[in-house]
Design an enzyme around this catalytic site. Sequence first.
Site, PDB file in Angstrom:
ATOM      1  N   GLY A 207       0.711  -1.112  -0.163  1.00  0.00           N
ATOM      2  CA  GLY A 207       0.115   0.060   0.009  1.00  0.00           C
ATOM      3  C   GLY A 207       0.659   1.338   0.282  1.00  0.00           C
ATOM      4  O   GLY A 207      -0.036   2.300  -0.180  1.00  0.00           O
ATOM      5  N   LYS A 209       2.745   2.851  -2.366  1.00  0.00           N
ATOM      6  CA  LYS A 209       2.806   3.578  -3.594  1.00  0.00           C
ATOM      7  C   LYS A 209       1.261   3.842  -3.697  1.00  0.00           C
ATOM      8  O   LYS A 209       0.811   4.932  -4.190  1.00  0.00           O
ATOM      9  CB  LYS A 209       3.120   2.712  -4.619  1.00  0.00           C
ATOM     10  CG  LYS A 209       4.861   2.258  -4.618  1.00  0.00           C
ATOM     11  CD  LYS A 209       5.104   1.532  -5.867  1.00  0.00           C
ATOM     12  CE  LYS A 209       6.753   1.347  -5.787  1.00  0.00           C
ATOM     13  NZ  LYS A 209       6.998   0.346  -4.745  1.00  0.00           N
ATOM     14  N   ARG A 231      -2.860  -9.628   1.469  1.00  0.00           N
ATOM     15  CA  ARG A 231      -2.163  -8.368   1.196  1.00  0.00           C
ATOM     16  C   ARG A 231      -3.181  -7.305   0.704  1.00  0.00           C
ATOM     17  O   ARG A 231      -3.173  -6.104   1.252  1.00  0.00           O
ATOM     18  CB  ARG A 231      -1.224  -8.673   0.153  1.00  0.00           C
ATOM     19  CG  ARG A 231      -0.012  -9.345   0.366  1.00  0.00           C
ATOM     20  CD  ARG A 231       0.598  -9.787  -0.778  1.00  0.00           C
ATOM     21  NE  ARG A 231       1.081  -8.705  -1.772  1.00  0.00           N
ATOM     22  CZ  ARG A 231       2.251  -8.083  -1.412  1.00  0.00           C
ATOM     23  NH1 ARG A 231       3.022  -8.343  -0.420  1.00  0.00           N
ATOM     24  NH2 ARG A 231       2.542  -6.987  -2.275  1.00  0.00           N
ATOM     25  N   GLY A 260      -4.131  -9.727 -11.917  1.00  0.00           N
ATOM     26  CA  GLY A 260      -3.822  -8.792 -12.853  1.00  0.00           C
ATOM     27  C   GLY A 260      -3.610  -8.974 -14.285  1.00  0.00           C
ATOM     28  O   GLY A 260      -3.551  -8.128 -15.101  1.00  0.00           O
ATOM     29  N   ASP A 277       3.792  -2.413 -10.543  1.00  0.00           N
ATOM     30  CA  ASP A 277       4.777  -2.675  -9.394  1.00  0.00           C
ATOM     31  C   ASP A 277       4.762  -4.156  -9.266  1.00  0.00           C
ATOM     32  O   ASP A 277       4.022  -4.674  -8.194  1.00  0.00           O
ATOM     33  CB  ASP A 277       4.464  -1.740  -8.095  1.00  0.00           C
ATOM     34  CG  ASP A 277       5.456  -1.999  -7.224  1.00  0.00           C
ATOM     35  OD1 ASP A 277       6.649  -1.992  -7.475  1.00  0.00           O
ATOM     36  OD2 ASP A 277       5.318  -2.306  -6.017  1.00  0.00           O
ATOM     37  N   CYS A 332      11.641  -4.187  -7.174  1.00  0.00           N
ATOM     38  CA  CYS A 332      12.618  -3.851  -6.005  1.00  0.00           C
ATOM     39  C   CYS A 332      13.804  -4.773  -6.057  1.00  0.00           C
ATOM     40  O   CYS A 332      14.201  -5.271  -5.036  1.00  0.00           O
ATOM     41  CB  CYS A 332      12.137  -3.688  -4.699  1.00  0.00           C
ATOM     42  SG  CYS A 332      10.943  -4.975  -4.189  1.00  0.00           S
TER      43      CYS A 332
END
Length: 406
Positions: A207, A209, A231, A260, A277, A332
């Site tokens: 959360g 971003k 999540r 997604g 992301d 990341c």
Amino acid sequence: MSACRGFLLRRINDSCLTFRRHKFKKKWATTLPKIPCSRLALQYFDINYSMQFGDLWPSIRISLLTEQKYGALVNNFSHKETVLNNLSALKAKDFISEAQSVISLLQTQNNVDTSEKMVFTEVPLNLVGEKNDAEQTQATNLLSSLSNSKLTCFTFSRGDISRFPQSRSDCFGLLEYYLMDAASLLPVLALDIQHGHSVLDLCAAPGGKTLALLQTENCQYLAANDLSTSRSSRLHRVLHSYVPRDQRAEHKVRITSWDGRLWGDLEASTYDRVLVDVPCTTDRHSLLEEENNIFHRIRTKQRQMLPLLQTELLVSGLRAVRPGGEVVYSTCSLSQLQNECVVQRAIELAATDHGVLVKPQDLSCFREVFKNTFNFFQDCRVGELVVPHLTANFGPMFFCKLLRIK
């Protein structure tokens, strides 16, 4: 009696070992010493990243194994002035405000008339460089957007390893700031959200971003999605802790737990901006934490399939954005395979399988504008990569911006 005792003693002295067969033999997987997941991750990174980064790898390696630096994203929905004063008293500085000062200084140095269309020519710090007119306009618009950003994030100076205290609640029950890797804000800044935009955060949890997207105060509508229901629950908690109820009403914010990869079919050509992301090897977490580590032996197949998953998610995001809209892809991870290779493969698949044409956008100005806060890798083919450094231990964070043309 003595004869009996002597017989028993002889039997004991004459005893011998007898061998028995067990029904099952012990498995090697349970008898060999277990290697911690973090050690497996380090071995993997040493092999791959030493080749990718060469002489830079030892510096990056020790930084990854050292405590991470955090930034404090100020909650614009809280009592901002009080929070700013408290954070300034800690000798922390707003790195976004500092970047805005750099941009303003460059405009002054080059005698730029801000009332006209800004064109940076002969910029000594090479913010725009030698680009065609379209690229120059894009860079100029991005710098202009950075100058007007409402995001505020405090960090301690290079070499300062001070920690921020835990955030407190204001009189309305909203937390004052959100602690996060300050480099995580760069994809949000690169997304260049303008007032009235509809935005999709395709892999939103946990959360940070998503919260930053709302803090821009430019999202007319935000769709935040994450496949994991647990999540997504954490995402709900974050928004409840920082965002007033009227700002997360159903007509403004929607939280879902869909796959997604299917978004390109569900809502094709719908959004002005899309943030992708993606799940990745989360390099720093993999080196420091055993829990939920992607390098656990039982997750080997999942780890090997990450580039495919990332590519499918990015293609879905490219299909969900409208022509003329923009997508930012981020991880990341330091992995070239998960970063540049995924971007290049997704561009190819989007064009051949779906007729979606996209063009990578130049973000090199970020290197100059934010060089006082982050360390950037200089040799990315596409996108930008923040690499950890002991004096500025943020990241890793890769981000790449793509413009949908057709």
